[in-house]
Design a protein around this motif. Structure first.
Motif, PDB file in Angstrom:
ATOM      1  N   ASN A 191       0.866  -1.172   0.000  1.00 45.98           N
ATOM      2  CA  ASN A 191       0.000   0.000   0.000  1.00 45.98           C
ATOM      3  C   ASN A 191       0.908   1.229   0.000  1.00 45.98           C
ATOM      4  N   THR A 192       0.659   2.142  -0.921  1.00 43.29           N
ATOM      5  CA  THR A 192       1.558   3.274  -1.128  1.00 43.29           C
ATOM      6  C   THR A 192       0.759   4.539  -1.393  1.00 43.29           C
ATOM      7  N   ILE A 193       1.221   5.650  -0.862  1.00 42.28           N
ATOM      8  CA  ILE A 193       0.633   6.953  -1.166  1.00 42.28           C
ATOM      9  C   ILE A 193       1.672   7.742  -1.943  1.00 42.28           C
ATOM     10  N   PHE A 194       1.279   8.153  -3.156  1.00 43.33           N
ATOM     11  CA  PHE A 194       2.139   8.993  -3.976  1.00 43.33           C
ATOM     12  C   PHE A 194       1.729  10.444  -3.750  1.00 43.33           C
ATOM     13  N   TYR A 195       2.708  11.295  -3.475  1.00 43.02           N
ATOM     14  CA  TYR A 195       2.412  12.689  -3.144  1.00 43.02           C
ATOM     15  C   TYR A 195       3.382  13.617  -3.859  1.00 43.02           C
ATOM     16  N   ASN A 196       2.940  14.859  -4.061  1.00 41.37           N
ATOM     17  CA  ASN A 196       3.800  15.917  -4.567  1.00 41.37           C
ATOM     18  C   ASN A 196       4.556  16.490  -3.361  1.00 41.37           C
ATOM     19  N   PRO A 197       5.711  17.129  -3.574  1.00 42.05           N
ATOM     20  CA  PRO A 197       6.546  17.569  -2.440  1.00 42.05           C
ATOM     21  C   PRO A 197       5.793  18.377  -1.377  1.00 42.05           C
ATOM     22  N   GLU A 198       4.902  19.242  -1.775  1.00 46.28           N
ATOM     23  CA  GLU A 198       4.188  20.086  -0.811  1.00 46.28           C
ATOM     24  C   GLU A 198       3.072  19.330  -0.072  1.00 46.28           C
ATOM     25  N   GLN A 199       2.840  18.077  -0.426  1.00 45.52           N
ATOM     26  CA  GLN A 199       1.755  17.299   0.165  1.00 45.52           C
ATOM     27  C   GLN A 199       2.241  16.255   1.173  1.00 45.52           C
ATOM     28  N   GLU A 200       3.502  16.271   1.543  1.00 48.35           N
ATOM     29  CA  GLU A 200       4.047  15.208   2.386  1.00 48.35           C
ATOM     30  C   GLU A 200       3.334  15.104   3.735  1.00 48.35           C
ATOM     31  N   GLU A 201       3.068  16.228   4.392  1.00 50.59           N
ATOM     32  CA  GLU A 201       2.395  16.185   5.703  1.00 50.59           C
ATOM     33  C   GLU A 201       0.984  15.622   5.562  1.00 50.59           C
ATOM     34  N   ALA A 202       0.287  16.019   4.505  1.00 50.38           N
ATOM     35  CA  ALA A 202      -1.060  15.499   4.261  1.00 50.38           C
ATOM     36  C   ALA A 202      -1.004  13.999   3.994  1.00 50.38           C
ATOM     37  N   ALA A 203       0.007  13.555   3.260  1.00 49.40           N
ATOM     38  CA  ALA A 203       0.159  12.125   2.959  1.00 49.40           C
ATOM     39  C   ALA A 203       0.374  11.323   4.240  1.00 49.40           C
ATOM     40  N   LYS A 204       1.103  11.883   5.193  1.00 51.02           N
ATOM     41  CA  LYS A 204       1.323  11.202   6.471  1.00 51.02           C
ATOM     42  C   LYS A 204       0.001  10.995   7.208  1.00 51.02           C
ATOM     43  N   LYS A 205      -0.869  12.013   7.181  1.00 49.16           N
ATOM     44  CA  LYS A 205      -2.177  11.893   7.834  1.00 49.16           C
ATOM     45  C   LYS A 205      -2.998  10.770   7.203  1.00 49.16           C
TER      46      LYS A 205
END
Length: 170
Positions: free
Chosen positions: A124-138
């Protein structure tokens, strides 16, 4: 005499049918080979999938025990989290829908729920743009079974403005 002649043709007909069946299988395999070879457009995804797998293995080695998982989850902090796209890249039918419901129940906004044909992602993986890292952690904390975080590969064009949640297992 006619019956004897017809009986002699029976093995010939069966042999011809067998050859025809073999020819159809060979043609099918040839088409499959042609459509699955050549340059790999998912090269970035493969690298990300391998990175996620390596991170998962090192995390498993680092932690010797996990705290028991509660069956009821508190609502997640969804502030600053963009719309999610939940993509099933595994073999579990309906997995994207299950995870979408779980994330929606936790307060996240899910836009797209679909299948993703790739063998490049094995966790299971979440792909994120650099500015979205904190949101991806949530989001990773709310994904059933957890999820690894990976910067979005340039070859991955699905869900360009949101977070892509690629699921392969529960």
């Amino acid at each position: 005499m006619n019956a004897e002649r017809d009986n002699n043709r029976l093995p010939l007909r069966a042999g011809a049918m067998l050859l025809l069946a073999i020819a159809v299988v060979c043609i099918g395999l040839g088409i499959h080979q042609l459509t699955t070879t050549g340059e790999d457009p998912d090269a970035g995804l493969k690298a990300a999938g391998q990175s996620a797998q390596a991170a998962a293995e090192s995390e498993k080695q680092a932690s010797t025990s996990k705290a028991p998982t509660s069956t009821t989850k508190a609502a997640a902090d969804t502030s600053g989290v963009p719309e999610l796209c939940v993509l099933n890249a595994g073999n579990v039918t309906g997995l994207a829908s299950e995870v979408s419901k779980s994330l929606t129940d936790a307060g996240f906004t899910v836009g797209e729920t679909a299948n993703l044909s790739t063998a490049s992602v094995s966790e299971n993986t979440i792909f994120y743009n650099p500015e979205q890292e904190e949101a991806a952690k949530k989001v990773a904390e709310a994904v059933p079974g957890g999820a690894e975080l990976n910067p979005r590969p340039t070859a991955f064009t699905r869900c360009p403005e949101g977070l892509a949640v690629v699921v392969v297992s529960r």
